[in-house]
Design a protein around this motif. Structure first.
Motif, PDB file in Angstrom:
ATOM      1  N   THR A 238      42.921  18.674  89.529  1.00  0.00           N
ATOM      2  CA  THR A 238      42.803  17.215  89.460  1.00  0.00           C
ATOM      3  C   THR A 238      42.705  16.603  90.849  1.00  0.00           C
ATOM      4  O   THR A 238      41.850  15.745  91.113  1.00  0.00           O
ATOM      5  CB  THR A 238      44.017  16.640  88.711  1.00  0.00           C
ATOM      6  OG1 THR A 238      44.081  17.198  87.397  1.00  0.00           O
ATOM      7  CG2 THR A 238      43.905  15.125  88.599  1.00  0.00           C
ATOM      8  N   LEU A 239      43.565  17.037  91.750  1.00  0.00           N
ATOM      9  CA  LEU A 239      43.556  16.488  93.109  1.00  0.00           C
ATOM     10  C   LEU A 239      42.299  16.886  93.865  1.00  0.00           C
ATOM     11  O   LEU A 239      41.769  16.092  94.660  1.00  0.00           O
ATOM     12  CB  LEU A 239      44.806  16.953  93.862  1.00  0.00           C
ATOM     13  CG  LEU A 239      46.143  16.431  93.313  1.00  0.00           C
ATOM     14  CD1 LEU A 239      47.309  17.016  94.099  1.00  0.00           C
ATOM     15  CD2 LEU A 239      46.194  14.911  93.358  1.00  0.00           C
ATOM     16  N   LEU A 240      41.788  18.111  93.630  1.00  0.00           N
ATOM     17  CA  LEU A 240      40.583  18.559  94.315  1.00  0.00           C
ATOM     18  C   LEU A 240      39.385  17.699  93.915  1.00  0.00           C
ATOM     19  O   LEU A 240      38.628  17.219  94.778  1.00  0.00           O
ATOM     20  CB  LEU A 240      40.322  20.030  93.997  1.00  0.00           C
ATOM     21  CG  LEU A 240      39.057  20.649  94.618  1.00  0.00           C
ATOM     22  CD1 LEU A 240      39.119  20.576  96.135  1.00  0.00           C
ATOM     23  CD2 LEU A 240      38.876  22.089  94.134  1.00  0.00           C
ATOM     24  N   ILE A 241      39.211  17.498  92.621  1.00  0.00           N
ATOM     25  CA  ILE A 241      38.088  16.685  92.157  1.00  0.00           C
ATOM     26  C   ILE A 241      38.263  15.233  92.592  1.00  0.00           C
ATOM     27  O   ILE A 241      37.295  14.577  93.025  1.00  0.00           O
ATOM     28  CB  ILE A 241      37.964  16.790  90.629  1.00  0.00           C
ATOM     29  CG1 ILE A 241      37.575  18.219  90.230  1.00  0.00           C
ATOM     30  CG2 ILE A 241      36.951  15.798  90.086  1.00  0.00           C
ATOM     31  CD1 ILE A 241      37.491  18.451  88.743  1.00  0.00           C
ATOM     32  N   THR A 294      21.824  17.826  86.205  1.00  0.00           N
ATOM     33  CA  THR A 294      21.132  17.605  87.471  1.00  0.00           C
ATOM     34  C   THR A 294      21.962  18.037  88.673  1.00  0.00           C
ATOM     35  O   THR A 294      21.537  18.869  89.482  1.00  0.00           O
ATOM     36  CB  THR A 294      20.754  16.116  87.616  1.00  0.00           C
ATOM     37  OG1 THR A 294      19.961  15.718  86.489  1.00  0.00           O
ATOM     38  CG2 THR A 294      19.967  15.884  88.888  1.00  0.00           C
ATOM     39  N   VAL A 295      23.151  17.474  88.811  1.00  0.00           N
ATOM     40  CA  VAL A 295      23.940  17.711  90.017  1.00  0.00           C
ATOM     41  C   VAL A 295      24.489  19.131  90.058  1.00  0.00           C
ATOM     42  O   VAL A 295      24.412  19.808  91.092  1.00  0.00           O
ATOM     43  CB  VAL A 295      25.082  16.681  90.106  1.00  0.00           C
ATOM     44  CG1 VAL A 295      25.935  16.941  91.348  1.00  0.00           C
ATOM     45  CG2 VAL A 295      24.510  15.276  90.152  1.00  0.00           C
ATOM     46  N   ALA A 296      25.046  19.624  88.957  1.00  0.00           N
ATOM     47  CA  ALA A 296      25.635  20.959  88.951  1.00  0.00           C
ATOM     48  C   ALA A 296      24.607  22.055  89.256  1.00  0.00           C
ATOM     49  O   ALA A 296      24.864  22.930  90.096  1.00  0.00           O
ATOM     50  CB  ALA A 296      26.329  21.223  87.613  1.00  0.00           C
ATOM     51  N   PRO A 297      23.421  22.057  88.624  1.00  0.00           N
ATOM     52  CA  PRO A 297      22.425  23.063  89.018  1.00  0.00           C
ATOM     53  C   PRO A 297      21.989  22.922  90.477  1.00  0.00           C
ATOM     54  O   PRO A 297      21.756  23.938  91.160  1.00  0.00           O
ATOM     55  CB  PRO A 297      21.248  22.795  88.060  1.00  0.00           C
ATOM     56  CG  PRO A 297      21.869  22.142  86.872  1.00  0.00           C
ATOM     57  CD  PRO A 297      22.983  21.315  87.429  1.00  0.00           C
ATOM     58  N   ALA A 323      30.465  19.439  91.956  1.00  0.00           N
ATOM     59  CA  ALA A 323      29.533  18.664  91.129  1.00  0.00           C
ATOM     60  C   ALA A 323      30.247  17.528  90.417  1.00  0.00           C
ATOM     61  O   ALA A 323      29.781  16.378  90.401  1.00  0.00           O
ATOM     62  CB  ALA A 323      28.853  19.588  90.120  1.00  0.00           C
ATOM     63  N   ALA A 324      31.394  17.838  89.816  1.00  0.00           N
ATOM     64  CA  ALA A 324      32.149  16.790  89.125  1.00  0.00           C
ATOM     65  C   ALA A 324      32.638  15.725  90.090  1.00  0.00           C
ATOM     66  O   ALA A 324      32.581  14.525  89.794  1.00  0.00           O
ATOM     67  CB  ALA A 324      33.334  17.413  88.376  1.00  0.00           C
ATOM     68  N   GLY A 325      33.108  16.136  91.278  1.00  0.00           N
ATOM     69  CA  GLY A 325      33.607  15.173  92.245  1.00  0.00           C
ATOM     70  C   GLY A 325      32.521  14.266  92.778  1.00  0.00           C
ATOM     71  O   GLY A 325      32.744  13.059  92.981  1.00  0.00           O
ATOM     72  N   LEU A 326      31.325  14.816  93.019  1.00  0.00           N
ATOM     73  CA  LEU A 326      30.220  13.990  93.523  1.00  0.00           C
ATOM     74  C   LEU A 326      29.841  12.902  92.516  1.00  0.00           C
ATOM     75  O   LEU A 326      29.697  11.734  92.876  1.00  0.00           O
ATOM     76  CB  LEU A 326      29.010  14.876  93.834  1.00  0.00           C
ATOM     77  CG  LEU A 326      29.127  15.817  95.035  1.00  0.00           C
ATOM     78  CD1 LEU A 326      27.901  16.716  95.124  1.00  0.00           C
ATOM     79  CD2 LEU A 326      29.309  15.020  96.321  1.00  0.00           C
ATOM     80  N   VAL A 396      34.479  15.750  83.971  1.00  0.00           N
ATOM     81  CA  VAL A 396      35.084  17.049  84.288  1.00  0.00           C
ATOM     82  C   VAL A 396      34.761  18.064  83.199  1.00  0.00           C
ATOM     83  O   VAL A 396      34.464  19.227  83.483  1.00  0.00           O
ATOM     84  CB  VAL A 396      36.606  16.894  84.473  1.00  0.00           C
ATOM     85  CG1 VAL A 396      37.230  18.229  84.844  1.00  0.00           C
ATOM     86  CG2 VAL A 396      36.906  15.850  85.531  1.00  0.00           C
ATOM     87  N   VAL A 397      34.818  17.636  81.940  1.00  0.00           N
ATOM     88  CA  VAL A 397      34.521  18.555  80.838  1.00  0.00           C
ATOM     89  C   VAL A 397      33.114  19.105  80.959  1.00  0.00           C
ATOM     90  O   VAL A 397      32.867  20.308  80.773  1.00  0.00           O
ATOM     91  CB  VAL A 397      34.702  17.829  79.485  1.00  0.00           C
ATOM     92  CG1 VAL A 397      34.193  18.688  78.337  1.00  0.00           C
ATOM     93  CG2 VAL A 397      36.166  17.501  79.260  1.00  0.00           C
ATOM     94  N   MET A 398      32.170  18.253  81.307  1.00  0.00           N
ATOM     95  CA  MET A 398      30.764  18.646  81.284  1.00  0.00           C
ATOM     96  C   MET A 398      30.295  19.284  82.588  1.00  0.00           C
ATOM     97  O   MET A 398      29.273  19.961  82.609  1.00  0.00           O
ATOM     98  CB  MET A 398      29.899  17.426  80.966  1.00  0.00           C
ATOM     99  CG  MET A 398      30.261  16.767  79.647  1.00  0.00           C
ATOM    100  SD  MET A 398      29.250  15.341  79.247  1.00  0.00           S
ATOM    101  CE  MET A 398      27.706  16.133  78.845  1.00  0.00           C
ATOM    102  N   ALA A 399      31.021  19.055  83.696  1.00  0.00           N
ATOM    103  CA  ALA A 399      30.527  19.543  84.986  1.00  0.00           C
ATOM    104  C   ALA A 399      31.463  20.520  85.679  1.00  0.00           C
ATOM    105  O   ALA A 399      31.005  21.289  86.524  1.00  0.00           O
ATOM    106  CB  ALA A 399      30.257  18.360  85.926  1.00  0.00           C
ATOM    107  N   ALA A 400      32.751  20.483  85.385  1.00  0.00           N
ATOM    108  CA  ALA A 400      33.700  21.337  86.112  1.00  0.00           C
ATOM    109  C   ALA A 400      34.246  22.476  85.265  1.00  0.00           C
ATOM    110  O   ALA A 400      34.800  23.430  85.803  1.00  0.00           O
ATOM    111  CB  ALA A 400      34.862  20.498  86.651  1.00  0.00           C
ATOM    112  N   GLY A 401      34.144  22.386  83.950  1.00  0.00           N
ATOM    113  CA  GLY A 401      34.593  23.474  83.098  1.00  0.00           C
ATOM    114  C   GLY A 401      36.008  23.291  82.590  1.00  0.00           C
ATOM    115  O   GLY A 401      36.634  22.242  82.756  1.00  0.00           O
ATOM    116  N   LEU A 402      36.534  24.365  81.960  1.00  0.00           N
ATOM    117  CA  LEU A 402      37.856  24.343  81.339  1.00  0.00           C
ATOM    118  C   LEU A 402      38.811  25.380  81.917  1.00  0.00           C
ATOM    119  O   LEU A 402      39.955  25.460  81.482  1.00  0.00           O
ATOM    120  CB  LEU A 402      37.723  24.578  79.827  1.00  0.00           C
ATOM    121  CG  LEU A 402      36.858  23.587  79.044  1.00  0.00           C
ATOM    122  CD1 LEU A 402      36.726  24.036  77.599  1.00  0.00           C
ATOM    123  CD2 LEU A 402      37.441  22.189  79.112  1.00  0.00           C
TER     124      LEU A 402
END
Length: 469
Positions: A238-241, A294-297, A323-326, A396-402
């Motif tokens: 959480t803190l990283l993102i 777009t961003v993650a790839p 990707a999620a943080g951006l 986060v769910v769609m770009a950073a994973g679980l």
């Protein structure tokens, strides 16, 4: 009459009551004394008082009726059911009632229900129809009777304005109390379930554990993991993102706020500021799609190319904290920009004029006078933006994973507290299992963290605001 039609009818009655009350006060006015000077209040207040007497009791009656109607009908249905069915457990009886309601709605096509269920469905339909009719008659009757009483009580000496203002004060107090009571209810419900969780998992293991794997056996004879409920990996993710998001949002938002408040003309400001704030109105799921497609790839391909260029071939996941943080940072830019713009604009013009009069340039005035004066408000806005970033879920769910990885590498897959709360409450796990109850413990910790951030932000703003007013 349906509930929606009833509300429309009550709205019409309220409007009619207002017109009649206002008309009666105007008819009682002594027009020989230049208008309505013999009236204690303006005709508007007499009409509003009549409308309040018409609307508030009837709407309260409808609200109370709708809250109690379902339970009352359920009890009447249970009393009609056979003895062996009525003696079932609470969960099984609830399933039977649900089937009866579906049968009454016609949602069990092709099923072969028991005869008592068919009879109960017919009874349910009749009870609902009778209840709706009784509610309609009662609400309209109360509205008409009370509006007539209020209309008959109108006289020139009546202190209508005082009564209307008192009524609105009570309504506003009730709304404020409802918000407070709702917050208290949420807090206590989360605390109660969290205490149930901490009876199974020690608080120290939860707060300081380094592994998160809440997999529990569903049945007693099933071989399964006993679960690991260390919250540290979740808060690190959480803190990283959030850190990546603020690295993107704070400079961009602050610079845009400085430009809009200090450099932009009124014409440019009228176009740029609404365009910037359009970002705040985009649903987070759209940001999630943008991040995932777009961003993650792009981050993955760019990272692979950079490592290959350095002679360090490396596999990078399509889902990453970067990707999620951006994307989250892009979403928070209008939040930071709007708050900073309001704070910078609130700095007194006399401070700018004094600096310019002493020979400072515009940029020097902004750096040495305006920003220091607005800094407490800017810091408070940034802390509120951090709270917004911590509470984000969909991106986060769609770009950073679980995956709950304990890592500081922004190219790794991580997860956050809010994502795990959603994941834990979805599935066939029993509600009283440690896996499900851990979601409430996570919610409690997240609530405390965001509450602390909001308190610090408000404290900073309140402590330093008066120095420049």
């Amino acid at each position: 009459m349906s509930t929606s039609s009833l509300f429309v009818t009550l709205a019409v009655l309220i409007a009619v009551a207002y017109v009649l009350g206002r008309g009666r006060s105007m008819a009682l006015a002594d027009h020989s004394q230049r208008g309505f000077r013999n009236l204690n209040s303006l005709p508007f207040y007499y009409g509003m008082l009549t409308a309040l007497w018409c609307g508030i009791p009837s709407l309260l009656l409808v609200a109370l009726w709708l809250m109690l109607d379902g339970n009352a009908i359920d009890q009447l249905l249970i009393a009609q059911l056979p003895g062996e069915v009525a003696a079932l457990s609470h969960a099984e009886l609830g399933l039977v009632l649900n089937n009866i309601k579906n049968l009454a709605l016609g949602n069990m096509v092709g099923a072969n229900p028991e005869p008592y269920m068919v009879e109960a469905a017919s009874t349910l339909t009749a009870l609902q129809r009778s209840s709706q009719m009784a509610m309609t008659v009662a609400a309209i009757s109360v509205a008409m009777v009370l509006s007539i009483i209020a209309w008959l009580r109108i006289n020139p000496q009546q202190k209508a304005r005082l009564q209307v203002e008192t009524a609105f004060k009570v309504i506003l107090l009730a709304c404020a109390s409802l918000a407070i009571l709702t917050t208290i209810g949420i807090v206590f419900s989360v605390i109660f379930e969290s205490l149930q969780f901490f009876k199974t998992v020690p608080v120290s293991d939860f707060l300081f554990g380094l592994q998160w794997s809440p997999q529990m056996a569903i049945r007693a004879d099933q071989v399964g993991s006993s679960g690991a409920f260390g919250v540290i990996p979740l808060f690190v993710g959480t803190l990283l993102i959030s850190l990546i998001a603020m690295i993107v949002a704070v400079p961009a938002g602050l610079m845009s706020a400085i430009y809009l408040s200090e450099y932009a003309s009124s014409r440019v400001r009228s176009m740029v500021k609404p365009a910037l704030e359009v970002l705040a109105g985009i649903p987070t799921v759209v940001y999630g799609f943008f991040a995932a497609l777009t961003v993650a790839p792009f981050v993955r391909d760019s990272g692979v190319w950079a490592f290959e260029f350095l002679g360090l071939p490396m596999q990078i996941s399509s889902e990453s904290a970067l990707a999620a943080g951006l994307v989250m940072g892009i979403m928070i830019i209008p939040f930071v920009s709007s708050l900073s713009d309001d704070v910078i604009t609130a700095v007194p013009q006399s401070m700018r004029d004094g600096s310019l009069g002493l020979g400072a340039t515009k940029s020097e005035t902004i750096k040495q006078v305006v920003i220091p004066a607005a800094l407490p408000g800017i810091v408070g806005g940034i802390l509120l933006a951090v709270s917004r970033a911590i509470g984000e879920t969909m991106i986060v769910v769609m770009a950073a994973g679980l995956a709950a990885n304990l890592t500081a590498n922004p190219l790794d897959t991580v997860t956050t507290v809010t994502v795990q709360i959603v994941t834990l409450l979805v599935g066939d796990q029993e509600f009283d299992s440690p896996k499900t109850l851990s979601a409430f413990a996570l919610g409690l910790v997240l609530f405390v963290v965001t509450l602390a951030l909001n308190y610090v932000a408000l404290h900073v703003v309140r402590k330093y605001r008066e120095q420049y007013e």
